[in-house]
Design an enzyme around this catalytic site. Structure first.
Site, short mmCIF file in Angstrom:
data_model
loop_
_atom_site.label_atom_id
_atom_site.label_comp_id
_atom_site.label_asym_id
_atom_site.label_seq_id
_atom_site.Cartn_x
_atom_site.Cartn_y
_atom_site.Cartn_z
N HIS A 119 30.27 56.79 18.96
CA HIS A 119 31.08 57.52 19.94
C HIS A 119 32.01 58.46 19.18
O HIS A 119 32.98 58.02 18.57
CB HIS A 119 31.87 56.55 20.81
CG HIS A 119 31.00 55.62 21.60
ND1 HIS A 119 30.64 55.86 22.90
CD2 HIS A 119 30.39 54.46 21.25
CE1 HIS A 119 29.86 54.89 23.34
NE2 HIS A 119 29.69 54.02 22.35
N GLY A 162 38.62 53.57 30.60
CA GLY A 162 37.82 52.37 30.80
C GLY A 162 38.64 51.11 30.71
O GLY A 162 38.47 50.18 31.51
N HIS A 168 40.38 19.21 36.10
CA HIS A 168 39.56 19.16 37.31
C HIS A 168 38.11 19.47 36.94
O HIS A 168 37.52 20.43 37.40
CB HIS A 168 40.10 20.11 38.38
CG HIS A 168 41.48 19.75 38.85
ND1 HIS A 168 42.56 19.68 38.01
CD2 HIS A 168 41.95 19.44 40.08
CE1 HIS A 168 43.64 19.34 38.69
NE2 HIS A 168 43.30 19.17 39.96
N HIS A 203 35.71 24.63 43.86
CA HIS A 203 36.53 24.22 42.74
C HIS A 203 35.85 23.18 41.84
O HIS A 203 36.39 22.82 40.80
CB HIS A 203 37.85 23.63 43.25
CG HIS A 203 38.82 24.65 43.73
ND1 HIS A 203 38.50 25.62 44.66
CD2 HIS A 203 40.13 24.88 43.41
CE1 HIS A 203 39.55 26.39 44.90
NE2 HIS A 203 40.54 25.96 44.14
#
Length: 676
Positions: free
Chosen positions: A35, A163, A464, A476
């Site tokens: 680039h 970006g 969890h 969840h």
């Protein structure tokens, strides 16, 4: 400001910036890849920053009190490589520039922090560098509060493009920085109006300046090619009492026929285009040729921080032996000597008292004794402190008024939190950990992957961890997340079975220097299984025999986390029937895979049937059930094949048939089938 005016009014600046531009053109052309436009467009900003403001010493790119420079729009990597080479970096040589994007070159397509000391972080996925920068700035603030401004007092500078600012992580990052008033953070917005598809107007009409201002930032707008305006803006930004954004209006691929076009974003390799651009720059030298006077001027820039570096060393010597030793140890990444003894003492206490607690609570128990002896730990949570159990009383909360706090409220920003923790770890001197629910590792995935790629020793406290969380339901309840994380190279995924394994996992996570850790922890209570104290860290082996078969060994039950207790229950049933059954706890697959084959053979010998038990999908389990001397006809699995449901945990385990009875039944069926 146009090229002719720049060359006329600021000839020295122009020539130094042109060196960056031409190196970018030549390197991209040689690679036929890369680039060109961003390095060309931002060369003026970079030149002013390095010449007049950036505190660094090219002879020691890892000097702890250097300013940090982060290229968030990492596709423009040739800008960074050119700056490193020009200023005299010992690693980024001209040969490395010539081998841009080639195999084994440290000048990779996007900057990779592990390839060269002068590269602060790995960027390329847009917005990640900006997210990292918040962590760098947080680390600077915390360490400055602890050791004083004579030891830690530097800025973090970031280049970011459209970006980076379109990616959602940017909002999480800039909101955090504004709220925490991270005044040492300065972002240069490469405002060139171009993306790969074309003008930014194709997809975006956001006023970025107003967006930053609304989040509490100091905002300026300048001509990104005017060195005087650039210099004045940086001076003003450094004086601001909040983070600063400088919107630099630039021309992508300045001076080429691709200027201000989408083509200018990518690889400019056409020989005529390069020839014409160099003519416009007044550059009459060959490919990769930098005139000696211009190279010397840049090398002088690389040396100008040497005095500040030497002065800092003198101040460090005067810090006092105790604080100096602490500073050196923290910056080296070495854990305190007390850590191991502290963990052993807690393990002994747990084995003797046999508490039944959720492993998330056990994690808090560990942190309560570990945080006081490891001053480098910095905790946090994405707005789930009470659920993740990540805060201990001794930490204090880091905010705009208390820079000595070691606990960060990240808000509901899992991705931003993970990226910031990468920055904290990369800065050096601190060990970050942060919590959320395991299912929300999806939201943090981009930054977690970069933790692994960079070898950034971040600890992710993911609670969890299964359907055991109960009533919150399948949105969840993570079922595929363990598999996703385990599939990622260079991550240690710990799913501990009880408080003893939790303590051991924390010791390993905090001792790691090049591997991030995930602690997958339960919401529901689990019994203490390791009731006989062992000083050595069994979790470090990844898997071990928790309960041996009595009589002839016919079955092996392999389990992780809360399901290890189910395996022990199933073993009791099977042993009562005369079926000799071994239980193997597997808190960390990755560490088990690293053990020598002789150890793995002892844990998983050929012959017995094997049943894996985990409240998650089977994906990945066949490595242990079928591989390692196993076979398909002797392998079974008790786990999930759907997304779960909303109900109390005990009901869910029964409904999805993740029970001791189910495990025992599979062993019986496998043994019966094998006999047939």
């Amino acid at each position: 400001m146009d090229i002719a005016t720049l060359r006329d009014r600021h000839p020295d600046h122009w020539n130094m910036a042109a060196a960056i531009r031409t190196l970018a053109l030549d390197a991209v052309a040689a690679a036929s890849s890369g680039h060109s436009g961003m390095p060309i467009g931002m060369a003026d900003v970079a030149t002013v920053l390095y010449r007049n403001h950036l505190k660094f010493d090219a002879a020691d790119p890892e000097w702890p009190d250097r300013d940090r420079f982060i290229l968030s729009n990492g596709h423009g990597s040739m800008l960074l490589y050119a700056l490193l080479y020009l200023t005299g970096d010992r690693e980024v040589t001209l040969d490395q520039i010539k081998n841009f994007r080639q195999l084994h070159a440290i000048t990779a397509g996007h900057p990779e922090s592990f390839l060269a000391k002068g590269i602060e972080t790995t960027t390329g996925p847009l917005g990640q560098g900006l997210g990292n920068s918040v962590g760098f700035a947080l680390a600077e603030e915390i360490l400055r509060a602890r050791f004083g401004s004579k030891i830690m007092n530097h800025n973090t500078y970031v280049f970011a493009g459209d970006g980076c600012l379109m990616e959602g992580i940017s909002q999480e990052a800039l909101s955090m920085a504004g709220h925490k008033r991270l005044s040492k953070l300065i972002v240069f917005f490469d405002d060139n109006g171009i993306t790969i598809d074309g003008g930014t107007s194709l997809a975006d009409s956001t006023d970025q300046k107003k967006r930053f201002a609304a989040s509490g930032w100091h905002v300026q707008e300048i001509d990104g090619h005017d060195p005087e305006a650039i210099d004045a803006a940086i001076t003003a930004a450094k004086a601001a009492n909040r983070p600063s954004m400088i919107a630099c209006k630039t021309h992508i691929a300045l001076g080429t026929s691709a200027q201000d076009t989408a083509k200018g974003h990518g690889a400019l390799t056409d020989e005529q285009l390069i020839k014409d651009a160099k003519e416009a720059y007044g550059w009459s030298y060959g490919p990769f040729e930098i005139p000696s006077d211009i190279k010397q001027a840049w090398e002088e820039v690389g040396r100008q921080g040497a005095k500040a570096h030497a002065d800092w060393k003198e101040r460090l010597e005067g810090l006092g032996s105790g604080r100096r030793a602490t500073f050196d140890r923290m910056m080296s990444g070495e854990v305190p000597k007390k850590l191991s003894a502290t963990i052993r003492a807690l393990k002994k206490q747990v084995s003797e008292t046999e508490p039944k607690v959720a492993t998330r609570k056990a994690s808090e128990m560990v942190l309560e004794v570990v945080n006081p002896v490891t001053p480098e730990t910095v905790g946090g949570s994405a707005d789930l402190t009470g659920s993740n159990n990540t805060k201990t009383a001794d930490l204090g909360v880091f905010d705009a008024k208390n820079r000595k706090g070691r606990y960060i409220h990240y808000g509901i920003r899992e991705h931003g939190m993970a990226a910031a923790m990468n920055g904290i770890a990369l800065h050096g001197g601190l060990r970050p950990y942060g919590g959320t629910f395991l299912t929300f590792s999806d939201y943090a995935r981009g930054a977690i992957r970069l933790s692994a790629l960079m070898g950034s020793p971040v600890t992710y406290v993911m609670t969890h961890d299964s359907i055991g969380l109960g009533e919150d339901g399948p949105t969840h309840q993570p079922v595929e997340h363990l598999a996703m994380l385990r599939a990622t190279p260079n991550i240690n995924v710990f799913r501990p079975a009880d408080a003893v394994e939790v303590a051991e996992a924390w010791e390993l996570a905090l001792s790691s220097t090049s591997t991030p850790s995930v602690l997958a922890l339960s919401r529901q209570g689990v019994p203490t299984l390791r009731t006989k104290h062992r000083t050595n860290n069994l979790t470090s082996r990844g898997a071990y025999v928790l309960a041996e078969a009595e009589g002839k060994r016919q079955a092996i039950l392999l389990a992780t986390g809360s399901e290890v207790s189910l395996a022990l229950e199933a073993r009791d049933m099977l042993q009562a029937e005369g079926i000799g059954t071994r239980v193997v706890s597997m808190p960390c697959w990755e560490l088990f895979a690293q053990q020598d084959e002789s150890y793995r053979r002892k844990v998983l010998p050929a012959g017995p049937v094997r049943v894996g038990i985990e409240a998650a999908v089977r994906f990945g389990w066949d490595e242990w059930l079928l591989g390692e001397r196993g076979s398909r006809g002797k392998a079974g699995f008790v786990g999930m094949n759907s997304f779960g449901a909303s109900a109390p945990a005990e009901e869910l385990y029964k409904y999805f048939n993740i029970t001791a009875d189910a495990a025992a039944d599979q062993v019986r069926d496998l043994l019966l089938g094998h006999k047939r």
